[in-house]
Motif scaffolding. Sequence first.
Motif, PDB file in Angstrom:
ATOM      1  N   THR A 269       0.789  -0.972   0.607  1.00 41.55           N
ATOM      2  CA  THR A 269       0.050   0.023  -0.220  1.00 41.55           C
ATOM      3  C   THR A 269       0.629   1.544   0.004  1.00 41.55           C
ATOM      4  N   LYS A 270       0.157   2.231  -0.144  1.00 42.02           N
ATOM      5  CA  LYS A 270       0.995   3.689   0.534  1.00 42.02           C
ATOM      6  C   LYS A 270       2.171   3.697   1.764  1.00 42.02           C
ATOM      7  N   GLN A 271       1.630   3.238   2.854  1.00 43.07           N
ATOM      8  CA  GLN A 271       2.198   2.961   3.335  1.00 43.07           C
ATOM      9  C   GLN A 271       3.574   2.431   3.258  1.00 43.07           C
ATOM     10  N   ASP A 272       3.633   1.287   2.379  1.00 42.39           N
ATOM     11  CA  ASP A 272       5.141   0.884   2.466  1.00 42.39           C
ATOM     12  C   ASP A 272       5.855   1.347   1.363  1.00 42.39           C
ATOM     13  N   LYS A 273       5.539   2.167   0.654  1.00 43.92           N
ATOM     14  CA  LYS A 273       6.338   3.225   0.087  1.00 43.92           C
ATOM     15  C   LYS A 273       7.520   4.201   0.321  1.00 43.92           C
ATOM     16  N   GLN A 274       8.681   4.018   0.050  1.00 41.44           N
ATOM     17  CA  GLN A 274       9.824   5.358   0.214  1.00 41.44           C
ATOM     18  C   GLN A 274      10.270   5.753  -0.523  1.00 41.44           C
ATOM     19  N   ALA A 275      10.889   6.724   0.188  1.00 43.18           N
ATOM     20  CA  ALA A 275      11.632   7.594  -0.448  1.00 43.18           C
ATOM     21  C   ALA A 275      12.202   7.397  -1.869  1.00 43.18           C
ATOM     22  N   SER A 278      10.486   3.784  -4.692  1.00 42.98           N
ATOM     23  CA  SER A 278       9.891   2.425  -4.593  1.00 42.98           C
ATOM     24  C   SER A 278       8.997   2.229  -3.365  1.00 42.98           C
ATOM     25  N   TYR A 279       8.838   0.501  -3.199  1.00 41.35           N
ATOM     26  CA  TYR A 279       8.086  -0.321  -2.215  1.00 41.35           C
ATOM     27  C   TYR A 279       8.630  -0.622  -1.587  1.00 41.35           C
ATOM     28  N   SER A 280       8.755  -1.201   0.235  1.00 44.46           N
ATOM     29  CA  SER A 280       8.571  -2.191   0.746  1.00 44.46           C
ATOM     30  C   SER A 280       8.004  -3.289   0.837  1.00 44.46           C
ATOM     31  N   LEU A 281       8.477  -3.775   0.436  1.00 44.55           N
ATOM     32  CA  LEU A 281       7.893  -5.327   0.673  1.00 44.55           C
ATOM     33  C   LEU A 281       8.066  -6.104   2.040  1.00 44.55           C
ATOM     34  N   ASP A 282       8.559  -5.722   3.244  1.00 42.23           N
ATOM     35  CA  ASP A 282       8.494  -6.040   4.429  1.00 42.23           C
ATOM     36  C   ASP A 282       7.110  -6.737   5.308  1.00 42.23           C
ATOM     37  N   TYR A 283       6.224  -5.870   4.250  1.00 45.71           N
ATOM     38  CA  TYR A 283       4.823  -6.496   4.977  1.00 45.71           C
ATOM     39  C   TYR A 283       4.754  -7.364   4.612  1.00 45.71           C
ATOM     40  N   GLU A 284       4.120  -7.888   3.340  1.00 44.79           N
ATOM     41  CA  GLU A 284       4.297  -8.952   2.371  1.00 44.79           C
ATOM     42  C   GLU A 284       5.207  -9.989   3.194  1.00 44.79           C
ATOM     43  N   LYS A 285       6.402  -9.806   3.462  1.00 47.96           N
ATOM     44  CA  LYS A 285       7.224 -10.916   3.910  1.00 47.96           C
ATOM     45  C   LYS A 285       6.695 -11.756   5.036  1.00 47.96           C
ATOM     46  N   ALA A 286       5.906 -10.800   5.978  1.00 46.98           N
ATOM     47  CA  ALA A 286       5.693 -11.183   6.741  1.00 46.98           C
ATOM     48  C   ALA A 286       4.920 -11.858   7.062  1.00 46.98           C
ATOM     49  N   VAL A 287       3.492 -11.567   5.946  1.00 44.36           N
ATOM     50  CA  VAL A 287       2.276 -12.268   5.214  1.00 44.36           C
ATOM     51  C   VAL A 287       2.862 -14.309   5.426  1.00 44.36           C
ATOM     52  N   LEU A 306      -2.856  -3.731 -14.873  1.00 43.12           N
ATOM     53  CA  LEU A 306      -2.960  -3.201 -15.417  1.00 43.12           C
ATOM     54  C   LEU A 306      -4.146  -2.470 -13.947  1.00 43.12           C
ATOM     55  N   PHE A 307      -3.622  -2.180 -13.457  1.00 41.22           N
ATOM     56  CA  PHE A 307      -3.710  -1.702 -11.796  1.00 41.22           C
ATOM     57  C   PHE A 307      -2.422  -0.591 -12.040  1.00 41.22           C
ATOM     58  N   LEU A 308      -2.152   0.305 -11.358  1.00 40.43           N
ATOM     59  CA  LEU A 308      -1.147   0.860 -10.749  1.00 40.43           C
ATOM     60  C   LEU A 308      -0.865   0.765  -9.380  1.00 40.43           C
ATOM     61  N   LYS A 309      -1.363   0.447  -8.440  1.00 45.68           N
ATOM     62  CA  LYS A 309      -0.185  -1.134  -7.620  1.00 45.68           C
ATOM     63  C   LYS A 309      -1.256  -2.261  -7.523  1.00 45.68           C
ATOM     64  N   LEU A 331       8.016  -8.749 -14.088  1.00 44.36           N
ATOM     65  CA  LEU A 331       7.733  -9.031 -12.534  1.00 44.36           C
ATOM     66  C   LEU A 331       7.870  -7.412 -12.242  1.00 44.36           C
ATOM     67  N   THR A 332       6.586  -7.230 -11.607  1.00 44.24           N
ATOM     68  CA  THR A 332       7.307  -6.317 -10.321  1.00 44.24           C
ATOM     69  C   THR A 332       7.782  -7.002  -8.744  1.00 44.24           C
ATOM     70  N   GLU A 333       8.871  -5.894  -8.324  1.00 44.64           N
ATOM     71  CA  GLU A 333       8.874  -6.736  -6.762  1.00 44.64           C
ATOM     72  C   GLU A 333       8.347  -7.555  -6.048  1.00 44.64           C
ATOM     73  N   HIS A 334       7.299  -6.880  -6.452  1.00 44.18           N
ATOM     74  CA  HIS A 334       6.218  -8.158  -5.330  1.00 44.18           C
ATOM     75  C   HIS A 334       5.455  -8.977  -6.485  1.00 44.18           C
ATOM     76  N   GLY A 335       5.436  -9.017  -7.997  1.00 39.40           N
ATOM     77  CA  GLY A 335       5.002  -9.793  -8.553  1.00 39.40           C
ATOM     78  C   GLY A 335       6.102 -11.245  -8.051  1.00 39.40           C
ATOM     79  N   GLN A 336       7.410 -10.525  -8.094  1.00 40.18           N
ATOM     80  CA  GLN A 336       9.175 -12.074  -8.221  1.00 40.18           C
ATOM     81  C   GLN A 336       8.572 -12.071  -6.502  1.00 40.18           C
TER      82      GLN A 336
END
Length: 347
Positions: A269-275, A278-287, A306-309, A331-336
């Motif tokens: 989510t936008k909460q994971d966006k970094q300076a 890019s987006y941190s994947l730490d939350y998803e890794k915890a999932v 097709l989505f923006l995120k 692939l996005t980093e999320h996809g990988q």
Amino acid sequence: MRFCSMLVGVLFVCCCSEDVNGAEDTPLMAPGGFYTEGKHIYDAQGKKHVFRGVNRPGYEDKLDGDFRQHKNEFPEMARWGANAVRIPINQHWWLTDQKGYRAKIDQVIDWTLENGMTAIADLHRSISGGRVVDLPMADEESLAFWKAFAAEYKDQGRVLFELYNEPKGVSKRTWMKGGVEGGKKYVGMQQLYDAIRGLGAHNLILIGGLNWGYDLRGLKDYPLAEGAYNVVYSSHPYNYGGKRISDWQKCWAWVLKEHPVILTEFGYTKQDKQANGSYSLDYEKAVFRFADENDVSWTAWAWTSLFLKHNIFVRTIPHTYDPANGVFEPLTEHGQLIKDNLLKHKK
């Protein structure tokens, strides 16, 4: 041609059949299906089973679906190791069968089953005032949908029924028992469950909580009626306020003490966006860690470009994602991350 195996699980009780002498036989399920005991799901051979896969959105918002959707996607999902595909559905379009909508959903389900995966039919959207809407909770049309859909698929055990995508903005009582709020009549999870079981459908039923499908604490005050079976509870852990990793136990993970849980959506989510953008994947890794440690099933959002995120594939203009020609990159980093976690469990 639709596949006709049946998937059945048992959650609150293990419903068993009996032979003529009254001896306990096998758990209630259809041939080749599944059943549940405690927090686990088992296959017909008694082996523990965990659903892992992806969402394939498109037909919930567009009558013609995602223009990139193609049958070639489904063997690719299976090659990644997916054993389940969640398919979001628009209840109004399915009931009215506009532009052959039912056949389109049937086709996606068939593609899923033909590739050895389980299909999760997700009641995701409706229509109001001619527009696609995301209602706070199921309504009378949702009830009609499940009566018709369950009647069609009750003999296909590898089709699961997710009763309502993301309930929100209604009371816990209305969520479970139905009621009128803000002048609108809503149908509760108990009513939807009863309608399906009343048809003789024993398919696994998925029930999501409040706060956009996340919070299952409503069960403490309003559980399903005694004797309910074949139910798996679902949650959508996205990194928003009140949904932090430290909140999981009190909000939804506590259910694992007695029942199976499936995470039918999650993503960054936008909460994971970094300076650096890019987006941190730490939350998803915890999932993924939590799921692995607790035999929690999951379907990641979402197999699309097709989505923006939350895309598994990079959104480019023009689109480079071309499943018709076998192109499933980049692939996005999320996809990988999703692909890696599917491959490590591939059998």
